[in-house]
Motif scaffolding. Structure first.
Motif, short mmCIF file in Angstrom:
data_model
loop_
_atom_site.label_atom_id
_atom_site.label_comp_id
_atom_site.label_asym_id
_atom_site.label_seq_id
_atom_site.Cartn_x
_atom_site.Cartn_y
_atom_site.Cartn_z
N PHE A 101 -75.59 -51.63 -27.42
CA PHE A 101 -76.95 -51.39 -27.94
C PHE A 101 -77.90 -52.51 -27.53
O PHE A 101 -79.04 -52.26 -27.13
N SER A 102 -77.44 -53.76 -27.61
CA SER A 102 -78.30 -54.92 -27.29
C SER A 102 -78.63 -54.97 -25.81
O SER A 102 -79.77 -55.30 -25.43
N ILE A 103 -77.65 -54.66 -24.94
CA ILE A 103 -77.95 -54.63 -23.50
C ILE A 103 -78.93 -53.51 -23.19
O ILE A 103 -79.83 -53.67 -22.36
N GLY A 104 -78.77 -52.37 -23.88
CA GLY A 104 -79.74 -51.28 -23.72
C GLY A 104 -81.13 -51.71 -24.15
O GLY A 104 -82.14 -51.36 -23.51
N PHE A 105 -81.20 -52.48 -25.25
CA PHE A 105 -82.47 -53.02 -25.74
C PHE A 105 -83.10 -53.93 -24.69
O PHE A 105 -84.32 -53.86 -24.42
N THR A 106 -82.27 -54.79 -24.10
CA THR A 106 -82.74 -55.71 -23.06
C THR A 106 -83.18 -54.95 -21.81
O THR A 106 -84.18 -55.31 -21.17
N ALA A 107 -82.43 -53.90 -21.45
CA ALA A 107 -82.80 -53.08 -20.28
C ALA A 107 -84.16 -52.41 -20.51
O ALA A 107 -85.00 -52.36 -19.60
N LEU A 108 -84.38 -51.92 -21.73
CA LEU A 108 -85.67 -51.29 -22.07
C LEU A 108 -86.80 -52.31 -21.97
O LEU A 108 -87.87 -52.00 -21.42
N ALA A 109 -86.57 -53.52 -22.48
CA ALA A 109 -87.59 -54.56 -22.41
C ALA A 109 -87.87 -54.96 -20.97
O ALA A 109 -89.03 -55.19 -20.58
N THR A 110 -86.82 -55.04 -20.14
CA THR A 110 -86.98 -55.40 -18.73
C THR A 110 -87.80 -54.34 -18.00
O THR A 110 -88.69 -54.67 -17.19
N ALA A 111 -87.51 -53.07 -18.28
CA ALA A 111 -88.31 -51.98 -17.69
C ALA A 111 -89.75 -52.06 -18.17
O ALA A 111 -90.69 -51.82 -17.40
N GLY A 112 -89.92 -52.41 -19.45
CA GLY A 112 -91.27 -52.57 -20.00
C GLY A 112 -92.06 -53.65 -19.29
O GLY A 112 -93.26 -53.49 -19.01
N LEU A 169 -79.82 -52.00 -13.26
CA LEU A 169 -78.53 -52.68 -13.29
C LEU A 169 -78.02 -52.86 -14.72
O LEU A 169 -76.82 -52.66 -15.00
N LEU A 170 -78.92 -53.24 -15.62
CA LEU A 170 -78.53 -53.38 -17.02
C LEU A 170 -78.13 -52.03 -17.62
O LEU A 170 -77.21 -51.95 -18.44
N GLY A 171 -78.82 -50.97 -17.21
CA GLY A 171 -78.45 -49.63 -17.65
C GLY A 171 -77.05 -49.25 -17.20
O GLY A 171 -76.28 -48.63 -17.95
N ALA A 172 -76.70 -49.63 -15.97
CA ALA A 172 -75.35 -49.37 -15.47
C ALA A 172 -74.30 -50.13 -16.29
O ALA A 172 -73.21 -49.62 -16.57
N ILE A 173 -74.66 -51.35 -16.70
CA ILE A 173 -73.74 -52.14 -17.54
C ILE A 173 -73.56 -51.48 -18.90
O ILE A 173 -72.46 -51.48 -19.46
N VAL A 174 -74.64 -50.90 -19.44
CA VAL A 174 -74.54 -50.17 -20.72
C VAL A 174 -73.53 -49.02 -20.59
O VAL A 174 -72.71 -48.80 -21.49
N LEU A 175 -73.59 -48.29 -19.49
CA LEU A 175 -72.65 -47.19 -19.28
C LEU A 175 -71.21 -47.70 -19.23
O LEU A 175 -70.29 -47.08 -19.80
N MET A 176 -70.99 -48.84 -18.56
CA MET A 176 -69.66 -49.44 -18.54
C MET A 176 -69.21 -49.81 -19.95
O MET A 176 -68.03 -49.61 -20.33
N MET A 177 -70.14 -50.35 -20.73
CA MET A 177 -69.81 -50.72 -22.10
C MET A 177 -69.41 -49.51 -22.93
O MET A 177 -68.46 -49.56 -23.72
N LEU A 178 -70.12 -48.40 -22.76
CA LEU A 178 -69.81 -47.19 -23.52
C LEU A 178 -68.43 -46.64 -23.13
O LEU A 178 -67.68 -46.17 -23.99
N VAL A 179 -68.10 -46.70 -21.85
CA VAL A 179 -66.78 -46.24 -21.40
C VAL A 179 -65.69 -47.11 -22.01
O VAL A 179 -64.60 -46.62 -22.36
#
Length: 441
Positions: free
Chosen positions: A73-84, A163-173
């Motif tokens: 969740f936190s990496i997803g939050f960071t990915a969203l902020a980075t895209a922002g 890239l952070l989004g891809a890491i989120v997917l790895m985390m979910l797996v």
């Protein structure tokens, strides 16, 4: 477990990706956003405040969500902020996106460090922090490539978000693996620290635990030392008569020394305890500070800066890894949250404080400031070791017992293997003898 370990290493690399882009990209961002030059400092303060708040709130969230879900969740939050950041068209929008950037980074830092301290060996803690350095180096490299290809600084932030989004997917797996490791009761026993508890403790109650406040100040002075070294070493070299490009190279060498030192510390951690690595690192920093103030040839100064980086390398990861031994797994998450808060407060307050002193006096006081920081760090570490000595001795004694048991098990396995090989060799010899006897007949 191997896949989970890979995911954790990748997550640490991802944690370092956004950290160094702002400073490198700000000259371009400033023009596009029509912001003043000093506005980057405001963004850094917002991120730092968010990180401090998040560090203190994360232990409670870890109890409710578990490490895997919280980190994802936190990496997803960071990915969203980075895209922002990449899509922001005004400076006030950057300030808004800086809030989730800080909150996400603090939660990732505390959760991953706590998991590594409890469930992984000291060598991995050192190598994980070295992998953060890889991410920190990749950030500006991605920015340079993006600018070269015509995508500008926005393209760099957008690519980082992907890239952070891809890491989120790895985390979910990997979520089932996180749960399996955290539920395994024997994970704490492997390190000789017992099993973790589901009890939570308030921040106020945690601060009453012997050594907890000292732990805050230990990380405060460590970050003051490391950040002041990296921020002001280039300016100091220029003041000593070096060319500006040499000053910039010295900053890079300092970060490279920290990364190389942490890789080397991982190998030393196989043989030495966390406490020995901490004291050895501080000793190297003290020697570096002592050489800096001596009237030696100028070319010694960059070497001393590399020594400071090498000395800082094992201190932070080893302090983190020793936390469950000092306070127990039950308080580990809360303790690491307090330590991270102390680290961020020190990195925010002390380097600007020296900048203020350098403006009114001289930047030549930089070695004196470093000497004060390392002296305070050494005092805090010694007091912390003394206050928590009983728990540390019990934890390290149990760890040594487990190491002996592990060695005995390995020796038994080796003996069994040799016995099997001997039996096979005897069988082959008998078969050969029978074959020879049959041929003679």
């Amino acid at each position: 477990m191997v896949f989970l370990l890979i995911v954790i290493y990748v997550a640490f690399i991802g944690l370092g990706l956004p950290d160094t882009i702002l400073g490198a990209a700000w000259p371009l961002m400033q023009k596009d956003l029509s912001a003043p030059l000093s506005a980057a400092g405001l963004l850094s303060i917002i991120v730092s405040v968010g990180t401090i708040i998040s560090s203190l709130l994360t232990p409670g969230l870890m109890r409710r969500l578990g490490t895997g879900k919280l980190v994802a969740f936190s990496i997803g939050f960071t990915a969203l902020a980075t895209a922002g950041y990449g899509f922001a068209t005004a400076f006030w929008m950057m300030c808004l996106w800086a809030i989730p950037m800080g909150l996400g980074a603090g939660a990732i830092d505390v959760a991953l460090n706590n998991f590594a301290a409890i469930h992984l060996e000291s060598k991995h803690t050192n190598w994980l922090h070295a992998s953060w350095g890889i991410g920190a180096c990749l950030g500006p490299a991605i920015l340079s490539a993006s600018v070269f290809l015509g995508a500008g600084w926005r393209g760099a932030y957008e690519l980082n978000a992907v890239l952070l989004g891809a890491i989120v997917l790895m985390m979910l797996v990997a979520l089932p693996l996180w749960k399996r490791v955290e539920k395994r009761k024997g994970s704490g026993e492997r390190n000789g620290r017992g099993s973790s508890s589901d009890k939570d403790i308030s921040l106020r109650a945690a601060l009453r635990v012997p050594g907890m406040k000292l732990s805050f100040w230990t990380f405060f002075f460590y970050s003051a030392l490391e950040i002041s070294t990296s921020l002001w070493c280039g300016t100091y070299l220029v003041a000593r008569g070096f060319a500006p490009e040499i000053g910039a190279l010295a900053v890079s060498l300092m970060f490279a020394s920290v990364m190389v030192g942490r890789i080397a510390s991982g190998f030393f951690a196989i043989k030495f305890t966390d406490l020995r690595l901490i004291h050895a690192g501080i000793a190297i920093v003290i020697v570096g500070c002592f050489i800096l103030v001596m009237p030696l040839p100028l070319w010694f100064t960059p070497i001393c800066i590399c020594m400071l980086g090498l000395g800082c390398a094992p201190v932070y990861p080893s302090l983190i890894h020793a936390t469950p031994a000092r306070f127990g797994e039950e308080l580990s998450g809360r303790a690491i949250g307090i330590q991270m808060a102390g680290s961020y407060v020190g990195s925010v307050l002390m380097p600007p404080a020296f900048g203020f002193a350098a403006t009114h006096f001289s930047v030549m006081l930089w070695p004196v400031a470093l000497a004060i920081f390392v002296a305070c760090l050494l005092i805090c570490v010694c007091l912390l070791d003394y206050v928590t000595r009983k728990k540390l001795n019990n934890a390290f004694a149990a760890e040594r017992i487990m190491d002996v048991v592990h060695q005995v098990e390995e020796m038994d396995a080796t003996r069994r293997k040799l016995r099997k090989e001997r039996r096979k060799a005897k069988r082959k010899a008998r078969q050969l003898q029978l074959q020879k006897a049959l041929k003679r007949k």
